[in-house]
Write a protein that holds these residues in place. Structure first.
Motif, short mmCIF file in Angstrom:
data_model
loop_
_atom_site.label_atom_id
_atom_site.label_comp_id
_atom_site.label_asym_id
_atom_site.label_seq_id
_atom_site.Cartn_x
_atom_site.Cartn_y
_atom_site.Cartn_z
N ASN A 109 14.61 41.72 72.48
CA ASN A 109 14.59 40.54 71.61
C ASN A 109 15.71 40.57 70.59
OD1 ASN A 109 12.27 39.88 73.00
ND2 ASN A 109 10.86 40.28 71.31
N GLY A 110 16.13 41.78 70.19
CA GLY A 110 17.16 41.90 69.16
C GLY A 110 18.53 41.47 69.62
N GLY A 111 18.77 41.51 70.93
CA GLY A 111 20.04 41.04 71.47
C GLY A 111 21.23 41.85 70.99
N PRO A 112 22.41 41.20 70.90
CA PRO A 112 23.65 41.93 70.57
C PRO A 112 23.69 42.46 69.14
CG PRO A 112 24.04 39.56 70.66
CD PRO A 112 22.67 39.78 71.20
N ARG A 113 22.81 41.99 68.26
CA ARG A 113 22.78 42.48 66.87
C ARG A 113 21.53 43.30 66.59
NH1 ARG A 113 24.37 37.89 62.65
NH2 ARG A 113 24.55 39.79 61.41
N GLY A 166 19.86 50.86 68.17
CA GLY A 166 20.21 49.52 68.60
C GLY A 166 21.72 49.37 68.67
N ARG A 167 22.21 48.22 68.30
CA ARG A 167 23.66 47.98 68.33
C ARG A 167 24.26 48.37 66.99
NH1 ARG A 167 24.99 44.65 72.70
NH2 ARG A 167 23.39 44.99 74.30
N ARG A 168 23.93 49.55 66.52
CA ARG A 168 24.43 50.08 65.26
C ARG A 168 25.29 51.31 65.53
NH1 ARG A 168 21.59 47.84 60.89
NH2 ARG A 168 20.94 45.76 61.60
#
Length: 314
Positions: free
Chosen positions: A226-230, A12-14
């Protein structure tokens, strides 16, 4: 044994993906496992990979070709993985221990057994209905179980765990089973990156409507959207039980048959030690695992002696 399976992990955004998953099987049993390394502690990806490697090594040792007691195996294997993380940190002189969640499932003889520690989940869907789901070891799940709802201005942080592997205290490990399997049953193991943004009813709907090879990618993509930018990392491993094997070539039209394996045969998708990101490339050797097994067995023996009032002074 015959089953179909599909696994995928997406960052994800990690900064990095600390999730790990995989499966292994013998002629008579299959082990499916997923771990989510805790990012707030060092080397979460190492913790997740070591946990899976430990379970796979013990499964290969004990499933000959079936496990004598699958529920006991899962309980002991998860605790041994915990001990491996503590020993790893001690040998490295680390001020904090790598930590991870774990969820693992054994399929054997038309029965399913599973265990978990933390908030990585298992879902079981049959005939379009959710018939089982693990309960997270988290503050959020505890509040839900108590029937508490957030007051105005109050929020429950789903990331606060009550237990995990690698923590200073003994981890809580919940085991379930046996659950008798029916043809077409589908089980999903997933990290909180999936269930945190996709509700249970939609997870059930997707698993019921499509083959696992179609349902899992759709669920993962939806979680990322669904998680978006975070968005958290999203990892899922699903398996569909297809019944007893009826072919000898190792594969069926839909998936895998274990009949082609010999009594001592073993197949796995879990990387062996030395083939992953484990610091220093250290080997997860059998001596370490055996030492953890002896320590846990000794602790159990002494606890039983205390209970029976026969513990003698050393």
């Amino acid at each position: 044994m015959r089953f179909s399976t599909f696994q995928v992990s997406r960052r994800g955004r990690r900064e990095k993906n600390e999730d790990r998953m995989g499966y292994c099987y013998t002629r008579e049993a299959g082990l499916f496992a997923l771990a989510d390394g805790l990012g707030g502690h060092p080397e979460g990806e190492v913790a997740a990979q070591m946990a899976l490697q430990t379970l796979a090594a013990l499964f290969q040792r004990d499933a000959t070709p079936a496990l004598q007691d699958p529920a006991a195996f899962l309980q002991d294997a998860v605790l041994i993985a915990h001990q491996q993380l503590l020993r790893y940190a001690a040998e490295k002189g680390m001020s904090d221990t790598p930590r991870t969640t774990i969820v693992a499932c054994v399929l054997q003889g038309r029965r399913a057994f599973w265990a978990h520690c933390g908030d990585s989940r298992l879902y079981m869907v049959r005939a379009g209905k959710l018939i089982a789901r693990t309960r997270d070891h988290s503050y959020l799940e505890l509040q839900n179980a108590l029937g508490r709802v957030p007051q105005e201005g109050e929020t429950f942080n789903r990331n606060v765990l009550l237990t995990c592997l690698g923590s200073p205290g003994k981890p809580m490990v919940d085991t379930h089973g046996p659950m008798l399997l029916e043809q077409g049953d589908r089980l999903l193991l997933c990290s909180d990156g999936l269930w945190g943004t996709v509700p249970d009813d939609l997870i059930t709907e997707h698993l019921a409507a499509s083959a696992v090879a179609d349902a899992v990618p759709e669920l993962v993509e939806q979680a990322l959207r669904n998680g978006g930018p975070r968005c958290d990392n999203v990892t899922a491993l699903a398996v569909e039980w297809e019944g007893e094997a009826d072919t000898d070539d190792g594969h069926t039209e839909a998936g895998i048959s274990t009949r082609s394996l010999s009594d001592d045969g073993f197949a796995t998708t879990i990387q062996a030690a030395g083939q992953d990101a484990r610091s220093g490339g250290d080997e997860l050797d059998e001596a370490e695992i055996e030492r953890s097994v002896r320590e846990i067995n000794e602790a159990i023996r002494r606890a039983n002696e205390r209970q029976n009032g026969v513990l003698k002074k050393s």
